[in-house]
Design a protein around this motif. Structure first.
Motif, PDB file in Angstrom:
ATOM      1  N   GLN A 256      29.392  40.224  14.616  1.00  0.00           N
ATOM      2  CA  GLN A 256      29.103  41.135  15.715  1.00  0.00           C
ATOM      3  C   GLN A 256      28.622  42.451  15.129  1.00  0.00           C
ATOM      4  O   GLN A 256      28.831  42.730  13.970  1.00  0.00           O
ATOM      5  CB  GLN A 256      30.343  41.338  16.601  1.00  0.00           C
ATOM      6  N   GLY A 257      27.951  43.241  15.885  1.00  0.00           N
ATOM      7  CA  GLY A 257      27.428  44.494  15.378  1.00  0.00           C
ATOM      8  C   GLY A 257      28.461  45.601  15.392  1.00  0.00           C
ATOM      9  O   GLY A 257      29.459  45.550  16.103  1.00  0.00           O
ATOM     10  N   THR A 258      28.187  46.599  14.578  1.00  0.00           N
ATOM     11  CA  THR A 258      28.999  47.813  14.591  1.00  0.00           C
ATOM     12  C   THR A 258      28.047  48.997  14.725  1.00  0.00           C
ATOM     13  O   THR A 258      27.042  49.079  14.019  1.00  0.00           O
ATOM     14  CB  THR A 258      29.888  47.911  13.336  1.00  0.00           C
ATOM     15  N   GLN A 259      28.358  49.886  15.645  1.00  0.00           N
ATOM     16  CA  GLN A 259      27.449  50.991  15.959  1.00  0.00           C
ATOM     17  C   GLN A 259      27.602  52.122  14.942  1.00  0.00           C
ATOM     18  O   GLN A 259      28.718  52.567  14.655  1.00  0.00           O
ATOM     19  CB  GLN A 259      27.723  51.526  17.364  1.00  0.00           C
TER      20      GLN A 259
ATOM     21  N   TYR B 170      24.490  47.942  13.401  1.00  0.00           N
ATOM     22  CA  TYR B 170      24.403  47.265  12.103  1.00  0.00           C
ATOM     23  C   TYR B 170      25.105  45.912  12.188  1.00  0.00           C
ATOM     24  O   TYR B 170      26.240  45.823  12.685  1.00  0.00           O
ATOM     25  CB  TYR B 170      25.017  48.127  11.009  1.00  0.00           C
ATOM     26  N   LEU B 171      24.419  44.887  11.721  1.00  0.00           N
ATOM     27  CA  LEU B 171      24.941  43.524  11.803  1.00  0.00           C
ATOM     28  C   LEU B 171      24.995  42.916  10.407  1.00  0.00           C
ATOM     29  O   LEU B 171      24.078  43.088   9.619  1.00  0.00           O
ATOM     30  CB  LEU B 171      24.057  42.661  12.690  1.00  0.00           C
ATOM     31  N   CYS B 172      26.060  42.176  10.146  1.00  0.00           N
ATOM     32  CA  CYS B 172      26.116  41.479   8.873  1.00  0.00           C
ATOM     33  C   CYS B 172      25.660  40.034   9.063  1.00  0.00           C
ATOM     34  O   CYS B 172      25.838  39.440  10.119  1.00  0.00           O
ATOM     35  CB  CYS B 172      27.489  41.550   8.232  1.00  0.00           C
TER      36      CYS B 172
ATOM     37  N   VAL C  95      30.985  29.433   8.863  1.00  0.00           N
ATOM     38  CA  VAL C  95      31.211  30.770   8.323  1.00  0.00           C
ATOM     39  C   VAL C  95      31.403  31.740   9.484  1.00  0.00           C
ATOM     40  O   VAL C  95      30.618  31.761  10.432  1.00  0.00           O
ATOM     41  CB  VAL C  95      30.024  31.228   7.455  1.00  0.00           C
ATOM     42  N   GLN C  96      32.459  32.537   9.407  1.00  0.00           N
ATOM     43  CA  GLN C  96      32.707  33.567  10.423  1.00  0.00           C
ATOM     44  C   GLN C  96      32.625  34.929   9.735  1.00  0.00           C
ATOM     45  O   GLN C  96      33.085  35.091   8.603  1.00  0.00           O
ATOM     46  CB  GLN C  96      34.082  33.405  11.068  1.00  0.00           C
ATOM     47  N   LEU C  97      32.029  35.873  10.440  1.00  0.00           N
ATOM     48  CA  LEU C  97      31.826  37.207   9.887  1.00  0.00           C
ATOM     49  C   LEU C  97      32.396  38.250  10.843  1.00  0.00           C
ATOM     50  O   LEU C  97      32.194  38.163  12.050  1.00  0.00           O
ATOM     51  CB  LEU C  97      30.337  37.476   9.666  1.00  0.00           C
ATOM     52  N   GLN C  98      33.076  39.231  10.290  1.00  0.00           N
ATOM     53  CA  GLN C  98      33.656  40.315  11.079  1.00  0.00           C
ATOM     54  C   GLN C  98      33.232  41.633  10.458  1.00  0.00           C
ATOM     55  O   GLN C  98      33.637  41.945   9.336  1.00  0.00           O
ATOM     56  CB  GLN C  98      35.172  40.199  11.097  1.00  0.00           C
TER      57      GLN C  98
END
Length: 114
Positions: A106-109, A92-94, A1-4
Motif C-alpha cells: 500500500q502507499g504511504t503519503q 510512495y509505493l514499494c 509476497v506481502q509488502l507493508q
C-alpha cells in the motif's frame, strides 16, 4: 509476497524522512525491490531500485538525495530521503518482483511543505 510500507508524513523543505517496506511470504524469490511514487495528475515513476545483488539505481531527480538499502535479516527495504523538495510530494509505493510476478504494497503519503 506481502509488502507493508510505512514512514511517510509531513516534512518541511530540506528535511528528511525514512520510508520502510517490510516484506513477508516468499521473500527468497524476490529478485528486485523498488520504491515508486505517484503524484496527483502524474504517472507513477520508479524512484529507486535495488536488486538481489545489491545493485541500485535512482531516478535522476533524486540522485544524491535519496538512498535505497535493505536489511535481509529483517526482510525490510528502506528509502532514506534527504534534502526533500516540494516536488517530492507523492504517494510512495514499494514494489517487489519475482521471476513470475510483481507485488505492490500500500502507499504511504509523503508531503513536503512549509
Amino acid at each position: 509476497v506481502q509488502l507493508q510500507a510505512y514512514g511517510g508524513g509531513l516534512v518541511q523543505p530540506g528535511g528528511s524522512l525514512r520510508l520502510s517496506c517490510a516484506s513477508s511470504g516468499s521473500v527468497s524469490s524476490i529478485v528486485f525491490m523498488g520504491w515508486y511514487r505517484q503524484a496527483p495528475g502524474k504517472q507513477r515513476e520508479l524512484v529507486a531500485g535495488i536488486t538481489r545483488g545489491d545493485n541500485t539505481n535512482y531516478a535522476d531527480s533524486v540522485k544524491g538525495r535519496f538512498t535505497i538499502s535493505r536489511d535481509n535479516a529483517k526482510n525490510t527495504m528502506y528509502l532514506q530521503m534527504n534534502s526533500l523538495k516540494p516536488e517530492d510530494t507523492a504517494v510512495y509505493l514499494c514494489n517487489a518482483r519475482t521471476y513470475s510476478a510483481p507485488y505492490w504494497g500500500q502507499g504511504t503519503q509523503v508531503t513536503v511543505s512549509s
